[in-house]
Design an enzyme around this catalytic site. Sequence first.
Site, PDB file in Angstrom:
ATOM      1  N   ASP A 130       8.818  -6.549   9.432  1.00  0.00           N
ATOM      2  CA  ASP A 130       7.507  -6.874   9.045  1.00  0.00           C
ATOM      3  C   ASP A 130       6.522  -6.542   9.613  1.00  0.00           C
ATOM      4  OD1 ASP A 130       6.574  -9.603   7.242  1.00  0.00           O
ATOM      5  OD2 ASP A 130       5.603  -9.612   9.048  1.00  0.00           O
ATOM      6  N   ASN A 138      -6.192  -6.772   6.440  1.00  0.00           N
ATOM      7  CA  ASN A 138      -7.058  -7.111   5.201  1.00  0.00           C
ATOM      8  C   ASN A 138      -8.240  -7.815   5.522  1.00  0.00           C
ATOM      9  OD1 ASN A 138      -5.164  -6.185   3.435  1.00  0.00           O
ATOM     10  ND2 ASN A 138      -3.826  -7.984   3.617  1.00  0.00           N
ATOM     11  N   HIS A 143      -8.586  -5.019   1.284  1.00  0.00           N
ATOM     12  CA  HIS A 143      -7.502  -5.137   0.964  1.00  0.00           C
ATOM     13  C   HIS A 143      -7.037  -3.783   0.612  1.00  0.00           C
ATOM     14  CE1 HIS A 143      -5.822  -9.216   0.577  1.00  0.00           C
ATOM     15  NE2 HIS A 143      -7.351  -9.721   0.354  1.00  0.00           N
ATOM     16  N   ASP A 147      -3.688  -1.757   1.693  1.00  0.00           N
ATOM     17  CA  ASP A 147      -2.727  -0.977   0.803  1.00  0.00           C
ATOM     18  C   ASP A 147      -2.441   0.255   1.506  1.00  0.00           C
ATOM     19  OD1 ASP A 147      -2.612  -3.164  -0.840  1.00  0.00           O
ATOM     20  OD2 ASP A 147      -4.060  -2.194  -2.568  1.00  0.00           O
ATOM     21  N   GLU A 173       4.030  -7.570   3.170  1.00  0.00           N
ATOM     22  CA  GLU A 173       4.073  -6.671   4.004  1.00  0.00           C
ATOM     23  C   GLU A 173       5.624  -6.480   4.592  1.00  0.00           C
ATOM     24  OE1 GLU A 173       2.302 -10.619   6.261  1.00  0.00           O
ATOM     25  OE2 GLU A 173       2.129  -9.305   4.248  1.00  0.00           O
TER      26      GLU A 173
END
Length: 264
Positions: A130, A138, A143, A147, A173
């Site tokens: 993770d 973010n 965002h 990405d 994630e």
Amino acid sequence: MKAWSFSKSLGLSTQSWTRVILLTIAGTLCCIALAFVIDSYSFVEGRWRLGPSPKDDVIIPLLIAPPFFLYLLSKLRQLAIAHEQLMVIASTDGLTSCFNRAAFTTLVDAYLDRVDRQEKGGEGALLVMDVDHFKNVNDNFGHDMGDEALKLIAQSIKSTLREVDLVGRMGGEEFSVFLPGIAPDRVVMVAERIRETVKAVNFCPQGIPCNLSISIGGATYVRTASFSELYKRADKLLYDAKRKGRDRVELCQLGSGPPLAAAH
């Protein structure tokens, strides 16, 4: 499986032009042979003989059969290509090009089930990872940059693995890696290499350096196991790694208590 691999090595897959051409030739020859058979049998006399116009038995099939087979087989080739593209789209995460959760789970389960049915046992590992503090990426950069970070992390994970290893994006994630046929003592090195490679990623959204890191939990096995068993244990160790400070690896062997490794 061996026959499929042999055909693929010869370029005889359903998507190859070699297959189309060879089958067109074979189909044309079959049509010529059939024309001779039909033209050479006399129903009146009840016996085989050479037909009155043997040249026509060659010329007519040569004029009709190749275009017919070429058209039909090329259309089948296009369908095979479209089918594979749809399969890729259905099984791949569009952002990171990793397997999506459903495809990854199915592939790992199928592998483990095959090992179980062959009664040969086996060894390997499942890693669950993770991204640390990903919400901050973010929130601070948007965002779109989040990405981009996920893409870089996925590329970094893949760069450390073998061709036989599988990488899946489990959602958000979270990623997972399946390592078939690897000894437990080597899993520690692989997991650490993944962690260090991700940490070395150069990520500078809007020109501002942003450090990325991941926490990893993993379960190894030296006997038959199921995906659910491995994932449950690895996921628990992932949260142990995050609770102990993040950017670390926690591993154990399935069926044993103490971890194999706990590293920063």
